[in-house]
Design a protein around this motif. Structure first.
Motif, short mmCIF file in Angstrom:
data_model
loop_
_atom_site.label_atom_id
_atom_site.label_comp_id
_atom_site.label_asym_id
_atom_site.label_seq_id
_atom_site.Cartn_x
_atom_site.Cartn_y
_atom_site.Cartn_z
N THR A 95 0.85 -1.06 0.19
CA THR A 95 -0.07 0.05 -0.05
C THR A 95 0.81 1.46 0.07
OG1 THR A 95 0.06 0.08 2.57
CG2 THR A 95 -1.72 -1.27 1.42
N ASN A 96 0.17 2.49 0.04
CA ASN A 96 1.03 3.79 -0.29
C ASN A 96 1.05 4.37 0.99
OD1 ASN A 96 0.86 4.18 -3.34
ND2 ASN A 96 -1.22 3.63 -2.97
N THR A 97 1.23 3.76 2.25
CA THR A 97 1.49 4.04 3.59
C THR A 97 2.50 5.36 3.54
OG1 THR A 97 2.73 2.63 4.30
CG2 THR A 97 0.44 2.46 4.71
N ARG B 294 4.81 8.09 6.41
CA ARG B 294 5.29 8.06 7.75
C ARG B 294 4.21 8.61 8.77
NH1 ARG B 294 10.92 11.15 8.43
NH2 ARG B 294 9.81 11.31 10.53
N ARG C 102 -1.51 13.33 12.65
CA ARG C 102 -0.06 13.78 12.43
C ARG C 102 -0.21 14.79 11.24
NH1 ARG C 102 3.28 9.45 14.27
NH2 ARG C 102 4.86 10.09 12.91
N ARG D 289 -2.66 12.48 -0.15
CA ARG D 289 -3.22 11.02 -0.63
C ARG D 289 -4.20 10.81 0.60
NH1 ARG D 289 1.32 7.82 -3.37
NH2 ARG D 289 2.57 8.66 -1.52
#
Lengths: 215, 316
Positions: free
Chosen positions: B89-91, B93, B141, B146
């Motif tokens: 997936t595009n996780t 930080r 955060r 995205r």
């Protein structure tokens, strides 16, 4: 004495933990795992980098492979010293040019002469930028110059920076790979610039294509 | 030995017999067609059969260990599957705490709820509470890049790898009149039907497959494999009625639903692999790829099977 006895089990536990979190998998070049003494040089983005390289090396190679690490960090506390010196058997070098008493290249060459392989991060520090690789410092070249017959094996560590980004203490379980490339050697009349560019390119060539696994 | 235990032993002996048969065929094929290990299809077949031995032994041990064994086994499956899924997936930080919560809070809590059989909470814990709290954690955060894609991916990963997978051990909590103490056989029924359906689709496809059924999603799946595999899995399901609370006809019908759901589960998970540009989910199971490559059909069929049985057969 107690330290020596503890070092084995502790290193085993660290490897088991690293494998449980990252399911780390080695990708060897077609010629297979390197035989004999080598300098493994790798990209550096996480404190756990050399543990992953260590974890995928066959045990008989692991015991003869020493990471090169910063003395000021690994001598900071008793625990650091135990992990750095007794468990990992690191070659500790002093990074501060003005204050240092011993030459890092001599220290590393000495370890090679004693029969060890080395794990070296030629970027010199952890890469916290968006760039895939920081420009190499001169250490790798100087060491290759001092011991020109030794194989230099590029090693790309993928995904570990996502497992444990800077400033976090809890690792996220994600699958990591450690890709080993074909060994290079320093050509006798190669300049530092040419050699460094070649070594950087060989390392970058191992990084998987970025689609799907963007950071 | 109780009736349930003797049925289980009989079943495991039967599955062991099938595996001995498969290993024998694999051995003969290897001797004939790939003595030097050069035929990739045969080598992959044998790697798959060997992996089946390991999987059957693990599941068998979990069954013998009882409720806790099954819950722990599937909790570990969910962990490995979630790890494979999140890797693709595009996780970013900023998702670190949300992801840590997914692995170290939501997953264990879901399986704890399964273990204490709290149906009212385990059936909504991830779809409602994780769904609302994970994006809240992610906003803390302050990274909006995205954002929708990131939270949607993590929720999807939790639904597939944890919520749906946990419906396999949840079968243990169903109260079916006249079936007390035998629920583990319901899990055996589900797993045998869905996995045999996959295997038989592969076998029928390799033997007779000509027409591709979904060339863009999964080039190896064929109409012939699909029809043959689902039909034979339905028949096998019907013939296993004696381990279930169903009549042979009901068992066949449920097996048919399981096989169809499993087939489409495989297609959906293939579509995700294509999207991410990978061939397999991982490398955990030799010859098969990742754990999700083996579990995809189970996760799609388990919740549907669970709710059908709960609605029509269960007293609670």
């Amino acid at each position: 004495m107690i330290k020596r006895l503890l070092a084995g089990p502790v290193s085993g536990l660290i490897v088991v933990f690293a494998r449980a979190v990252t399911a780390v998998r080695a990708i060897w070049p077609e010629s297979g795992p390197p035989r004999g003494r080598s300098i493994y040089y790798a990209n550096h983005s996480s404190h756990g980098d050399f543990i992953l390289i260590w974890a995928v090396l066959p045990p008989w190679m692991r015991v003869r492979t020493r990471p090169v690490a910063a003395a000021e960090y690994w001598l900071k506390s008793k625990l650091n010293r135990f992990i750095g010196c007794d468990v990992f058997n690191a070659v500790l070098i002093e990074r501060n040019r003005e204050k240092r008493t011993r030459d890092p290249i001599e220290e590393m060459a000495g370890a090679l002469d004693a029969g060890s392989s080395l794990i070296l991060f030629p970027e010199g520090t952890r890469n916290e930028t968006e760039a895939r690789l920081l420009p190499f410092k001169s250490g790798l070249y100087n060491l290759a110059k001092a011991r020109p017959t030794i194989d230099l094996v590029p090693v790309w560590i993928d995904n570990l920076n996502r497992v444990m980004p800077k400033g976090e203490f809890l690792p996220i379980p994600l699958i990591c790979t450690v890709s080993f490339g074909d060994a290079l050697k320093l050509d006798p009349d190669e300049t530092r610039e040419v050699f460094t560019a070649r070594a950087e390119a060989a390392l970058l060539a191992l990084s998987p294509k970025q689609e799907g696994t963007s950071k | 030995m109780s009736a349930a235990a003797s049925d289980l032993v009989l079943l495991l002996i039967g599955v062991g017999g099938v595996l001995v048969f498969a290993s024998t065929i694999g051995f003969v094929l290897q001797r004939r067609l790939s003595p030097d290990g050069s035929n990739a299809v045969i080598e992959n077949l044998n790697a798959r059969i060997n992996a089946w031995w390991v999987m059957v032994i693990l599941v068998g041990l979990a069954f013998i260990a009882g409720r806790i064994g099954v819950v722990v086994l599937f909790a570990f499956c969910s962990f490995a599957a979630l790890r494979e899924f999140i890797t693709l997936t595009n996780t970013r930080r900023a998702d670190h705490w949300a992801l840590a919560a997914a692995f170290f809070v939501i997953l264990p809590v879901q399986y704890y709820l399964i273990a204490i059989e709290w149906y009212g909470l385990y059936s909504i814990f991830i779809p409602v509470y994780a769904f609302l709290f994970m994006p809240i954690l992610a906003t803390l955060r302050g990274d909006t890049e995205r954002f929708l894609i990131r939270i949607a991916e993590v929720q999807w990963a939790l639904m597939i790898c944890v919520f749906c997978a946990s419906h396999v051990p949840a079968l243990l909590s169903l109260d079916i009149a006249g079936y007390e103490g035998r629920n583990v056989l319901l899990i055996a029924f589900l797993i045998i039907v869905v996995q045999l359906s996959d295997v038989l689709q592969y076998v029928w496809g390799k033997l007779f497959g000509k027409t591709k059924i979904a060339p863009r999603l999964s080039p190896s799946k064929t109409v012939e494999g699909f029809v043959g595999g689902v039909a034979s899995a339905t028949l096998i399901g019907a013939s296993l009625w004696w381990i279930t609370p169903f009549t042979p006809l009901q068992a066949g019908l449920l097996a048919f639903i399981i096989a169809i759901m499993g087939f489409f589960g495989g297609l959906v998970m293939s579509a995700i692999k294509r999207d991410r540009g990978v061939k397999d989910w991982g490398y955990l199971i030799g010859g098969h790829g990742g754990l999700i490559d083996r579990l995809d059909s189970v996760v799609f069929s388990a919740p549907v099977f669970f709710h059908i049985v709960r609605f029509w057969w269960s007293a609670t």
